[in-house]
Design an enzyme around this catalytic site. Structure first.
Site, PDB file in Angstrom:
ATOM      1  N   ARG A  14       0.837  -1.204   0.128  1.00  0.00           N
ATOM      2  CA  ARG A  14       0.031  -0.008  -0.008  1.00  0.00           C
ATOM      3  C   ARG A  14       0.688   0.939   0.015  1.00  0.00           C
ATOM      4  O   ARG A  14       0.355   2.490  -0.250  1.00  0.00           O
ATOM      5  CB  ARG A  14      -1.015  -0.048   1.057  1.00  0.00           C
ATOM      6  N   LEU A  17      -0.494   1.862  -5.492  1.00  0.00           N
ATOM      7  CA  LEU A  17      -1.559   3.043  -5.881  1.00  0.00           C
ATOM      8  C   LEU A  17      -0.987   4.336  -5.435  1.00  0.00           C
ATOM      9  O   LEU A  17      -1.457   5.446  -6.125  1.00  0.00           O
ATOM     10  CB  LEU A  17      -3.069   2.691  -4.817  1.00  0.00           C
ATOM     11  N   VAL A  30      -9.997   0.120  -4.194  1.00  0.00           N
ATOM     12  CA  VAL A  30      -9.183  -1.338  -4.083  1.00  0.00           C
ATOM     13  C   VAL A  30      -8.184  -0.860  -2.961  1.00  0.00           C
ATOM     14  O   VAL A  30      -7.987   0.167  -2.369  1.00  0.00           O
ATOM     15  CB  VAL A  30      -8.316  -1.621  -5.328  1.00  0.00           C
ATOM     16  N   GLU A  31      -7.722  -2.136  -2.302  1.00  0.00           N
ATOM     17  CA  GLU A  31      -6.696  -2.012  -1.203  1.00  0.00           C
ATOM     18  C   GLU A  31      -7.432  -1.497   0.094  1.00  0.00           C
ATOM     19  O   GLU A  31      -6.738  -0.847   0.916  1.00  0.00           O
ATOM     20  CB  GLU A  31      -5.493  -1.557  -1.617  1.00  0.00           C
ATOM     21  N   GLY A  32      -8.726  -1.542   0.301  1.00  0.00           N
ATOM     22  CA  GLY A  32      -9.558  -0.929   1.304  1.00  0.00           C
ATOM     23  C   GLY A  32      -9.970   0.447   1.013  1.00  0.00           C
ATOM     24  O   GLY A  32      -9.358   1.278   0.251  1.00  0.00           O
TER      25      GLY A  32
END
Length: 817
Positions: free
Chosen positions: A381, A385, A503-505
């Protein structure tokens, strides 16, 4: 009076510098002695007795535990909410780093400035300048997203054969073994050219089989899979998200049951009977690279009802590697993420039997999947992103700065209109914040840290700033950015914003639950110690932690009031000059943030984790402290160029303003209104004094955006810039130079027109008339002609036939000219 002044100064000094209990005792004893024997103040005997008793209790650990911390320990154990196993694993994942300093109330600025400068090795730089540059040249994003809806086969092969899928894999397995910094810069450069190519490259190098295998895989798994992943012989995907458990990955409904069964290994074709394994059923959605994957990383809950592995029935979340060619694995269909064409799709299976050896890490890692995932996510993370967000900022800065200088209205470049200027300043300022924030986190990663809290900060704030920069860039470009086609270099990035936000939370969850939810426990100097002491029934450790915690709160009350009262002017700064005041202000707000955190936890207790709006504002405070400090670090890392001072000031002043507003919103909504009233007077004795960056500063930023070199070059460094003038981005630099160089000539032409020296009407005819009249040289005529041609290329949008399939820009050129 002297005695009263002495005690105020002494108490203030002891609290400000966070003195120990013993130092407090000595200091107060000294004040009593001086007051009674030097200042002839009659100190009542009762006061001496109270002081002696308190000093004895607080400095004598057995007495302190019996009278004070012991009862508090029993109360703490009752009111502290229990953490679920998944919460504990999330809290324990990763490390704390610079975020701990920001939580301390006394950031060590020298430590921040001493962190090493992130650098590319010669090998990494050569990869960026060579294969990465070549990959960008090969990518035609319009062709990818509109015509093929996939990368061309040649691009796929180039990615595989040049090791793009193995950047994080160690060289002993055939990978490139790049630093985290290099990994991020490769993704950033590709993303400035095309989101589909960037996602295709970044996903195998982020959370997935490669990362998990390197950390947890068995020797056999590493030796087989990692060389194949590094060379692109295997395409990985990782299936975590389920339709009914999107961001709540801990509640995935997919399950596996330990049993005996038979299977045929798709790699060797061998049949294996009566094997101890798992019968797995799953339904996953939104899985990147799934449609083309050859190896499926799969997360599911594992159960052992017959206790074949041990005494536990519910073993926990487990991760396994399953070849997609394995019998029962369903895969191959696609989702269509907006604005891109990267491979993404569902996968499912019903009662698919796999051997225990396919668990990542083997049998002993059964049930360890959640810990594995959250630990690896703290790295990924920080990179993927956030890097794509930085790329969007760089692209928006580059194209908008040039376009706003080239495009004119009412005889003036549009970038010189104040309304446009305001939007452009945000683009540059947010871009500076995004890259500074990521570069600082990457420094930590390459130092061996795994900053889980900062990774959440980056994921949320970089993607939100990407959203804002692209919105502003679209506004400035107007109709240029509305019409889809090869000339529109913003639309696909704009359309793909929801992907990064989700995405990714999901960002809403990340802001309201994760940033502060993890940060309050992991980064606070005492809270995690207290919680662990309670869980371990360790009264001695709790005594040390809670004593330090009380001292910490007292200190922060005094420090917050003093720093607010003086505007932090009297505190130390590691740098002189224009940036000194920012270090001082951040010290003040770090102290205030630490105080607000403790008061929130004290007044709300375990219910704070359900007060998501308050938690989000506390997260915003921590995040903006980090962003502002990262910008200051970047400025010094770049050599403190005076040209960059306006954009630095814009970035830091707006971060501090947002930090102040988060505190104001928190205090306005804190349920305990008396506590809120007191805290507001302590932290903001003069009110809310910080303002966002001023208009003049924003204008200085925008002027730098529209000029080649200097600040513009540093803001956009690392992006891909095509050298072909037929490219929509490639034409901008030569057009900008040509417009600037011919501006004096155009000014003369307009002056002659006002004087009535032309008989012709159009700008084109007047240019020719000026040449024939000897008012211009042939070189000047050619320069203006070229500049106008390039300007038209920049401004023009695409047109198609009526079915929107045939794009023919040359047709319009022939019809008009």
């Amino acid at each position: 009076m002297i005695s009263a002044v002495l005690v105020v100064v002494m108490v203030g000094g002891l609290a400000y510098f966070r003195a120990t209990v013993l130092a407090w005792s000595i200091g107060l004893a000294g004040w009593l002695l001086v007051s009674q024997f030097s200042l002839n103040v009659q100190v009542p005997a009762a006061l001496w007795i109270v002081f002696a008793l308190l000093a004895l209790v607080l400095n004598g650990v057995p007495l302190r535990r019996a009278v004070f911390t012991g009862p508090l320990f029993r109360l703490f154990k009752k009111i502290t909410p229990a953490m679920s196993p998944t919460e504990q694993e999330a809290i324990n994942a990763g490390t704390v780093w610079w975020d701990r300093d920001l939580f301390s109330g006394k950031p060590d600025w020298q430590r921040l400035l001493s962190y090493p400068e992130p650098r590319l090795t010669p090998e990494e730089q050569a990869f960026l300048d060579g294969p990465t540059e070549e990959l960008c040249r090969m990518v035609d994003d319009w062709q990818v997203t509109h015509e093929l809806k996939d990368l061309p086969p040649a691009v796929w092969q180039f990615i595989k054969s040049n090791g793009f899928l193995g950047m994080i894999i160690k060289k002993q397995y055939g990978g490139l073994e790049f630093s985290n910094y290099a990994h991020a810069k490769v993704v950033t450069k590709i993303a400035t050219r095309g989101g589909t190519a960037a996602v295709t490259v970044m996903v195998p190098n982020s959370l997935g089989p490669g990362e998990l295998l390197q950390h947890y895989g068995t020797t056999e798994q590493k030796d087989y899979f990692l060389p194949r992943l590094a060379k692109g012989l295997e395409i990985p995907c990782f299936a975590l998200t389920s339709p009914h458990a999107g961001s709540d990955a801990g509640s995935i409904p997919d399950y596996g049951v330990v049993c005996r069964g038979s299977y045929t290994d798709p790699r060797s074709g061998e049949r294996h009977d009566n094997v101890l394994g798992i019968r797995v059923s799953w339904e996953k959605r939104w899985i990147t690279l799934a449609p083309v994957a050859t190896i499926l990383g799969l997360a599911f809950k594992l159960y052992d009802p017959d206790r074949l592995l041990g005494d536990k029935v519910e073993i926990g979340i487990t991760c396994a590697l399953v070849p997609t060619a394995h019998q029962g694995v369903m895969i191959g269909r696609r989702h269509w993420p907006g604005g891109t064409a990267f491979m993404n799709g569902p996968t499912w299976g019903k009662d698919v039997f796999i051997p225990l050896e396919w668990i990542i890490g083997g049998r002993e890692y059964a049930g360890q999947g959640w810990r594995m995932l959250v630990e690896c996510l703290s790295v990924g993370r920080c990179i993927s992103l956030p890097a794509m967000s930085v790329a969007s900022g760089k692209l928006a800065t580059y194209v908008t700065g040039a376009y706003a200088r080239i495009r004119d209205q009412f005889g003036l470049p549009i970038g010189k209109f104040e309304g446009v200027d305001e939007a452009m300043a945000r683009i540059a300022g947010y871009t500076y914040q995004m890259e500074a924030s990521q570069d600082l986190a990457l420094t930590g990663l390459d130092m061996g840290e795994r900053p889980s809290v900062l990774s959440a900060v980056l994921k949320y704030h970089n993607t939100e700033r990407m959203r804002k920069t692209l919105n502003d860039a679209m506004d400035v470009h107007g109709g240029k950015a509305v019409v889809l086609g090869p000339r529109n270099y913003l639309a696909r990035a704009y359309q793909s914003i929801p992907i990064a936000i989700t995405v990714e939370g999901a960002n809403i969850l990340t802001r309201s639950m994760i940033i502060y939810g993890q940060g309050a426990i992991r980064c606070h100097p005492f809270v995690l110690r207290e919680m662990r002491a309670a869980m371990a029934e360790d009264g001695k450790e709790f005594d040390l932690a809670i004593t330090g915690h009380v001292n910490f709160i007292i200190s922060n009350v005094v420090r917050s009031f003093w720093l607010g009262l003086t505007g932090s002017r009297l505190t130390m700064s590691p740098k002189a000059g224009a940036t000194a005041r920012y270090y001082r202000q951040l010290t003040r707000f770090s102290t205030a943030f630490a105080l607000l955190s403790d008061m929130a936890m004290l007044s709300l207790g375990g219910s704070l984790k359900f007060r998501e709006k308050l938690s989000a504002r506390l997260g915003d405070m921590l995040s903006n402290l980090y962003i502002a400090s990262a910008c200051l670090k970047r400025f010094e890392r770049d050599g403190a160029p005076q040209e960059d001072l306006p954009v630095l000031q814009w970035a830091v002043e707006n971060a501090i303003y947002e930090l102040q507003q988060a505190m104001d919103g928190f205090l306005a909504n804190l349920p305990n209104r008396i506590l809120s009233f007191v805290l507001r007077r302590v932290i903001f004795p003069w009110g809310l004094t910080h303002k966002p960056a001023g208009d003049k500063m924003g204008t200085l930023v925008v002027r730098a955006m529209m000029e080649e070199g200097g600040t513009r070059a540093r803001l956009t460094h690392g992006m891909y810039v095509p050298q072909d003038e037929r490219d929509a981005v490639g034409v901008l630099a030569p057009a900008l130079r040509a417009i600037v160089e011919t501006e004096p000539i155009e000014h003369r032409l307009r002056k002659w027109a006002r004087e009535g020296r032309f008989v012709t009407i159009t700008a084109r005819d007047r240019l020719a008339e000026a040449l024939h009249a000897g008012l211009l040289t042939q070189a000047e005529f050619d320069a203006v002609t070229r500049a106008r041609k390039l300007k038209r290329d920049v401004i023009m949008v695409d047109d198609f036939d009526s079915s929107l399939t045939q794009h023919d820009e040359a047709l319009l050129e022939r019809l008009i000219f």
